[in-house]
Design an enzyme around this catalytic site. Sequence first.
Site, PDB file in Angstrom:
ATOM      1  N   HIS A  96       0.883  -1.175   0.000  1.00  0.00           N
ATOM      2  CA  HIS A  96       0.000   0.000   0.000  1.00  0.00           C
ATOM      3  C   HIS A  96       0.921   1.225   0.000  1.00  0.00           C
ATOM      4  O   HIS A  96       1.707   1.419   0.929  1.00  0.00           O
ATOM      5  CB  HIS A  96      -0.922  -0.006   1.226  1.00  0.00           C
ATOM      6  CG  HIS A  96      -1.944  -1.110   1.155  1.00  0.00           C
ATOM      7  ND1 HIS A  96      -2.330  -1.849   2.246  1.00  0.00           N
ATOM      8  CD2 HIS A  96      -2.644  -1.587   0.086  1.00  0.00           C
ATOM      9  CE1 HIS A  96      -3.239  -2.744   1.861  1.00  0.00           C
ATOM     10  NE2 HIS A  96      -3.444  -2.608   0.556  1.00  0.00           N
ATOM     11  N   GLU A 122       1.555   3.710   3.065  1.00  0.00           N
ATOM     12  CA  GLU A 122       1.891   3.177   4.393  1.00  0.00           C
ATOM     13  C   GLU A 122       3.413   3.157   4.474  1.00  0.00           C
ATOM     14  O   GLU A 122       4.074   2.244   3.985  1.00  0.00           O
ATOM     15  CB  GLU A 122       1.262   1.793   4.570  1.00  0.00           C
ATOM     16  CG  GLU A 122      -0.264   1.889   4.470  1.00  0.00           C
ATOM     17  CD  GLU A 122      -0.989   0.546   4.528  1.00  0.00           C
ATOM     18  OE1 GLU A 122      -0.363  -0.471   4.865  1.00  0.00           O
ATOM     19  OE2 GLU A 122      -2.198   0.544   4.233  1.00  0.00           O
ATOM     20  N   HIS A 135       2.992  -3.316   6.703  1.00  0.00           N
ATOM     21  CA  HIS A 135       1.848  -2.396   6.565  1.00  0.00           C
ATOM     22  C   HIS A 135       1.717  -1.487   7.783  1.00  0.00           C
ATOM     23  O   HIS A 135       2.204  -1.808   8.862  1.00  0.00           O
ATOM     24  CB  HIS A 135       0.538  -3.192   6.443  1.00  0.00           C
ATOM     25  CG  HIS A 135       0.409  -3.936   5.157  1.00  0.00           C
ATOM     26  ND1 HIS A 135      -0.343  -3.475   4.101  1.00  0.00           N
ATOM     27  CD2 HIS A 135       0.953  -5.109   4.752  1.00  0.00           C
ATOM     28  CE1 HIS A 135      -0.267  -4.335   3.101  1.00  0.00           C
ATOM     29  NE2 HIS A 135       0.518  -5.333   3.467  1.00  0.00           N
ATOM     30  N   GLU A 150       1.528  -5.418  10.696  1.00  0.00           N
ATOM     31  CA  GLU A 150       0.753  -4.178  10.591  1.00  0.00           C
ATOM     32  C   GLU A 150       0.961  -3.397  11.896  1.00  0.00           C
ATOM     33  O   GLU A 150       0.753  -3.943  12.971  1.00  0.00           O
ATOM     34  CB  GLU A 150      -0.718  -4.531  10.416  1.00  0.00           C
ATOM     35  CG  GLU A 150      -1.643  -3.351  10.325  1.00  0.00           C
ATOM     36  CD  GLU A 150      -2.485  -3.387   9.046  1.00  0.00           C
ATOM     37  OE1 GLU A 150      -2.441  -2.400   8.310  1.00  0.00           O
ATOM     38  OE2 GLU A 150      -3.158  -4.389   8.810  1.00  0.00           O
TER      39      GLU A 150
END
EC number: 3.5.1.114
Length: 281
Positions: free
Chosen positions: A19, A22, A113, A175
């Site tokens: 992404h 990020e 992430h 994450e």
Amino acid sequence: MDPVSLPALSCVALCGGTHGNELSGVCLVREQQRKKEEETEHVTLVTVMSNPRAVQECRRYIEKDLNRCFTAAILSTPVSDRTPYEIVRAQELNALLGPKGSDGAMDLVCDLHNTTANMGLCLISNSDCDWICMHIYKHLQTNISSIPVRLLNLYTSPDESSNLASVGKHGLSIEIGPQPHGLVRADVLSTMKKGVQLMLEWIRLFNSGTVFEGGEVEVHTVVKCIDFPRDPETHDITAVIHPQLQDQDFCLLRQGDPLFLSFSGETEVYRGGAPLSSLCE
Ligand SMILES: [Zn+2]
């Protein structure tokens, strides 16, 4: 408990920018690439900037969310001039790090992430019986005290798993939040760096023949998703996360607890029955 022997993790991929907004993973992969690809006694580490066009534009994706493009069906879609960029890129990454499900696939794909949610450090795994992921999780949890470390399991079959990490024989997403998209926070970046170092440390121990004790780990899974209240005609969001729930990620949400605060000031409460941990994204 009988001992289990598993093959060494010789080839490991570290991916960032899946992404493009990020940025902790983007910074970490860039730093690693400056040092060149690392080959040590026990492991070959390959670093990948997954979605370079989205990173350049600081957007989550250009045409389609790359981290939803790794199902068997999408990976086998014939490519034409009109195929979305991310589907083409997913097939390139599958050729580079996979092919998914084959003997030639990376032993471990770790994908980095960020989230705006107050999630702490969350390892996300696709399988509920992956001993490698559970031991790496235990190693991180034991050695990181600055923020909570948790394991979220998605329980999806390899063919249906749509995330990049599913291309490897073992797959983990890391994450970390809260961090606004498009920004880098020093505390989040240093925790991610530490998480990656600890993961590589565990892999080196594992590859050199260390025996790890079994035990129990707490695993979270997705039970349901609750969308924001919306206007029935325009579908615009009409409420925000209730201040009592905001930033309380993974705390237990009980029947009657506040969920949303509408723009006109009314509170909507949780009426889901059984108490659940909540995650506000
Ligand atoms: Zn992401």
